[in-house]
Design a protein around this motif. Structure first.
Motif, PDB file in Angstrom:
ATOM      1  N   LEU A 160      40.358  38.587  45.825  1.00 39.81           N
ATOM      2  CA  LEU A 160      39.799  39.863  46.302  1.00 39.81           C
ATOM      3  C   LEU A 160      40.754  40.551  47.275  1.00 39.81           C
ATOM      4  O   LEU A 160      40.913  41.777  47.241  1.00 39.81           O
ATOM      5  CB  LEU A 160      38.429  39.632  46.950  1.00 39.81           C
ATOM      6  CG  LEU A 160      37.360  39.128  45.980  1.00 39.81           C
ATOM      7  CD1 LEU A 160      36.074  38.795  46.722  1.00 39.81           C
ATOM      8  CD2 LEU A 160      37.103  40.150  44.880  1.00 39.81           C
ATOM      9  N   GLU A 161      41.394  39.753  48.103  1.00 42.09           N
ATOM     10  CA  GLU A 161      42.342  40.328  49.062  1.00 42.09           C
ATOM     11  C   GLU A 161      43.555  40.916  48.329  1.00 42.09           C
ATOM     12  O   GLU A 161      43.964  42.047  48.588  1.00 42.09           O
ATOM     13  CB  GLU A 161      42.779  39.231  50.049  1.00 42.09           C
ATOM     14  CG  GLU A 161      43.755  39.689  51.109  1.00 42.09           C
ATOM     15  CD  GLU A 161      43.215  40.808  51.998  1.00 42.09           C
ATOM     16  OE1 GLU A 161      42.005  40.797  52.305  1.00 42.09           O
ATOM     17  OE2 GLU A 161      44.009  41.691  52.371  1.00 42.09           O
TER      18      GLU A 161
ATOM     19  N   TRP B 188      36.023  45.961  39.201  1.00 39.15           N
ATOM     20  CA  TRP B 188      35.695  44.947  38.170  1.00 39.15           C
ATOM     21  C   TRP B 188      36.916  44.659  37.294  1.00 39.15           C
ATOM     22  O   TRP B 188      37.303  43.512  37.081  1.00 39.15           O
ATOM     23  CB  TRP B 188      34.538  45.455  37.309  1.00 39.15           C
ATOM     24  CG  TRP B 188      34.121  44.526  36.208  1.00 39.15           C
ATOM     25  CD1 TRP B 188      34.733  44.361  34.992  1.00 39.15           C
ATOM     26  CD2 TRP B 188      33.000  43.629  36.219  1.00 39.15           C
ATOM     27  NE1 TRP B 188      34.056  43.424  34.250  1.00 39.15           N
ATOM     28  CE2 TRP B 188      32.996  42.954  34.974  1.00 39.15           C
ATOM     29  CE3 TRP B 188      32.002  43.344  37.151  1.00 39.15           C
ATOM     30  CZ2 TRP B 188      32.023  42.016  34.653  1.00 39.15           C
ATOM     31  CZ3 TRP B 188      31.039  42.391  36.816  1.00 39.15           C
ATOM     32  CH2 TRP B 188      31.053  41.741  35.581  1.00 39.15           C
ATOM     33  N   ASP B 189      37.543  45.745  36.799  1.00 41.78           N
ATOM     34  CA  ASP B 189      38.693  45.582  35.904  1.00 41.78           C
ATOM     35  C   ASP B 189      39.877  44.905  36.605  1.00 41.78           C
ATOM     36  O   ASP B 189      40.685  44.255  35.949  1.00 41.78           O
ATOM     37  CB  ASP B 189      39.130  46.947  35.352  1.00 41.78           C
ATOM     38  CG  ASP B 189      38.084  47.538  34.403  1.00 41.78           C
ATOM     39  OD1 ASP B 189      37.215  46.770  33.918  1.00 41.78           O
ATOM     40  OD2 ASP B 189      38.136  48.754  34.145  1.00 41.78           O
ATOM     41  N   ARG B 190      39.955  45.041  37.922  1.00 38.58           N
ATOM     42  CA  ARG B 190      41.050  44.425  38.678  1.00 38.58           C
ATOM     43  C   ARG B 190      40.890  42.912  38.801  1.00 38.58           C
ATOM     44  O   ARG B 190      41.876  42.197  39.004  1.00 38.58           O
ATOM     45  CB  ARG B 190      41.089  44.984  40.112  1.00 38.58           C
ATOM     46  CG  ARG B 190      41.487  46.430  40.217  1.00 38.58           C
ATOM     47  CD  ARG B 190      42.960  46.661  40.084  1.00 38.58           C
ATOM     48  NE  ARG B 190      43.764  46.055  41.140  1.00 38.58           N
ATOM     49  CZ  ARG B 190      45.083  45.912  41.049  1.00 38.58           C
ATOM     50  NH1 ARG B 190      45.742  46.297  39.965  1.00 38.58           N
ATOM     51  NH2 ARG B 190      45.763  45.375  42.037  1.00 38.58           N
ATOM     52  N   ILE B 191      39.658  42.428  38.746  1.00 36.93           N
ATOM     53  CA  ILE B 191      39.460  41.001  39.044  1.00 36.93           C
ATOM     54  C   ILE B 191      38.890  40.178  37.887  1.00 36.93           C
ATOM     55  O   ILE B 191      38.947  38.957  37.925  1.00 36.93           O
ATOM     56  CB  ILE B 191      38.576  40.790  40.306  1.00 36.93           C
ATOM     57  CG1 ILE B 191      37.196  41.423  40.138  1.00 36.93           C
ATOM     58  CG2 ILE B 191      39.258  41.356  41.531  1.00 36.93           C
ATOM     59  CD1 ILE B 191      36.296  41.244  41.354  1.00 36.93           C
ATOM     60  N   VAL B 192      38.383  40.863  36.850  1.00 34.80           N
ATOM     61  CA  VAL B 192      37.655  40.119  35.799  1.00 34.80           C
ATOM     62  C   VAL B 192      38.545  39.069  35.114  1.00 34.80           C
ATOM     63  O   VAL B 192      38.040  38.014  34.703  1.00 34.80           O
ATOM     64  CB  VAL B 192      37.017  41.092  34.769  1.00 34.80           C
ATOM     65  CG1 VAL B 192      38.069  41.845  33.963  1.00 34.80           C
ATOM     66  CG2 VAL B 192      36.034  40.361  33.871  1.00 34.80           C
TER      67      VAL B 192
ATOM     68  N   MET C 111      33.585  27.430  42.180  1.00 35.25           N
ATOM     69  CA  MET C 111      34.925  27.946  42.408  1.00 35.25           C
ATOM     70  C   MET C 111      35.220  27.835  43.897  1.00 35.25           C
ATOM     71  O   MET C 111      34.332  28.055  44.723  1.00 35.25           O
ATOM     72  CB  MET C 111      34.976  29.426  41.978  1.00 35.25           C
ATOM     73  CG  MET C 111      36.320  30.085  42.210  1.00 35.25           C
ATOM     74  SD  MET C 111      36.331  31.818  41.667  1.00 35.25           S
ATOM     75  CE  MET C 111      37.999  32.260  42.190  1.00 35.25           C
ATOM     76  N   ASP C 112      36.421  27.470  44.227  1.00 34.10           N
ATOM     77  CA  ASP C 112      36.831  27.425  45.625  1.00 34.10           C
ATOM     78  C   ASP C 112      36.730  28.838  46.221  1.00 34.10           C
ATOM     79  O   ASP C 112      37.372  29.766  45.726  1.00 34.10           O
ATOM     80  CB  ASP C 112      38.279  26.918  45.674  1.00 34.10           C
ATOM     81  CG  ASP C 112      38.792  26.773  47.099  1.00 34.10           C
ATOM     82  OD1 ASP C 112      38.098  27.222  48.040  1.00 34.10           O
ATOM     83  OD2 ASP C 112      39.890  26.214  47.247  1.00 34.10           O
ATOM     84  N   MET C 113      35.897  29.021  47.219  1.00 32.13           N
ATOM     85  CA  MET C 113      35.702  30.350  47.818  1.00 32.13           C
ATOM     86  C   MET C 113      36.982  30.898  48.436  1.00 32.13           C
ATOM     87  O   MET C 113      37.154  32.108  48.540  1.00 32.13           O
ATOM     88  CB  MET C 113      34.598  30.314  48.878  1.00 32.13           C
ATOM     89  CG  MET C 113      33.188  30.268  48.325  1.00 32.13           C
ATOM     90  SD  MET C 113      32.646  31.806  47.512  1.00 32.13           S
ATOM     91  CE  MET C 113      33.029  31.427  45.820  1.00 32.13           C
ATOM     92  N   LYS C 114      37.861  30.007  48.856  1.00 30.89           N
ATOM     93  CA  LYS C 114      39.159  30.455  49.372  1.00 30.89           C
ATOM     94  C   LYS C 114      39.963  31.130  48.255  1.00 30.89           C
ATOM     95  O   LYS C 114      40.629  32.150  48.479  1.00 30.89           O
ATOM     96  CB  LYS C 114      39.925  29.250  49.946  1.00 30.89           C
ATOM     97  CG  LYS C 114      41.371  29.507  50.321  1.00 30.89           C
ATOM     98  CD  LYS C 114      41.487  30.416  51.549  1.00 30.89           C
ATOM     99  CE  LYS C 114      42.885  30.387  52.167  1.00 30.89           C
ATOM    100  NZ  LYS C 114      43.930  30.978  51.320  1.00 30.89           N
ATOM    101  N   ALA C 115      39.873  30.581  47.040  1.00 32.75           N
ATOM    102  CA  ALA C 115      40.587  31.177  45.910  1.00 32.75           C
ATOM    103  C   ALA C 115      40.002  32.547  45.569  1.00 32.75           C
ATOM    104  O   ALA C 115      40.740  33.494  45.269  1.00 32.75           O
ATOM    105  CB  ALA C 115      40.523  30.240  44.700  1.00 32.75           C
TER     106      ALA C 115
END
Ligand code: NI
Length: 146
Positions: free
Chosen positions: A73-74, A108-112, A64-68
């Motif tokens: 996360l931001e 977790w629930d915000r990003i999964v 995965m592109d770490m920038k993405a």
């Protein structure tokens, strides 16, 4: 067969909070939560490692592109928490006692569901202090949620 690799992004922020239950007296809160129940708040410098796993894309060589991942996360986590009071300023933590355990599950629930196809959220490690961390790998009691 494709090669599955785990990649990790580390992020940092600081927040204020207080651990307490509103239905308990100040005395009982103080005896259970100690200094973390100070009614005048206190702060932590949080560090978080978010690990995702997936096959290496043959075209890019990336899982995965770490920038993405940084952007997810931001937008979904750090932007809401940094320099905030976790008890009163964050909509998605409303009504929650902001222990590190409760925080990691909410994060977790915000990003999964924000990751690209084929990329799976593998683990979150959340450090509240340099000596205490919690770890979460998803809520499925049956085990691996893959
Ligand atoms: Ni604390």
């Amino acid at each position: 067969m494709s090669t599955v690799v785990k990649v990790t992004r580390r992020v940092h922020w600081n927040s204020a909070h207080r651990l307490y239950r509103p239905d308990w007296s100040d005395d009982r809160n103080a005896s259970v939560f100690g200094a973390c129940s100070n009614p005048h708040w206190h702060g932590h410098n949080y560090e978080m490692d978010v690990t995702v796993s997936g096959p290496i894309d043959p075209e890019t060589g990336y899982v995965m592109d770490m920038k993405a991942l940084k952007d997810v996360l931001e937008e979904r986590v750090v932007g809401d928490l940094d320099h905030r009071n976790l008890n009163v300023e964050v909509e998605w933590l409303e009504g929650l006692n902001p222990t590190t355990e409760n925080l990691v599950v909410s994060i977790w629930d915000r990003i999964v569901n924000q990751l690209p196809e084929k990329v799976r959220l593998h683990r979150i490690v959340l450090w509240e202090t340099p000596r205490n961390y919690v770890e979460y790998t998803g809520g499925d009691p049956a085990g691996d949620s893959a």
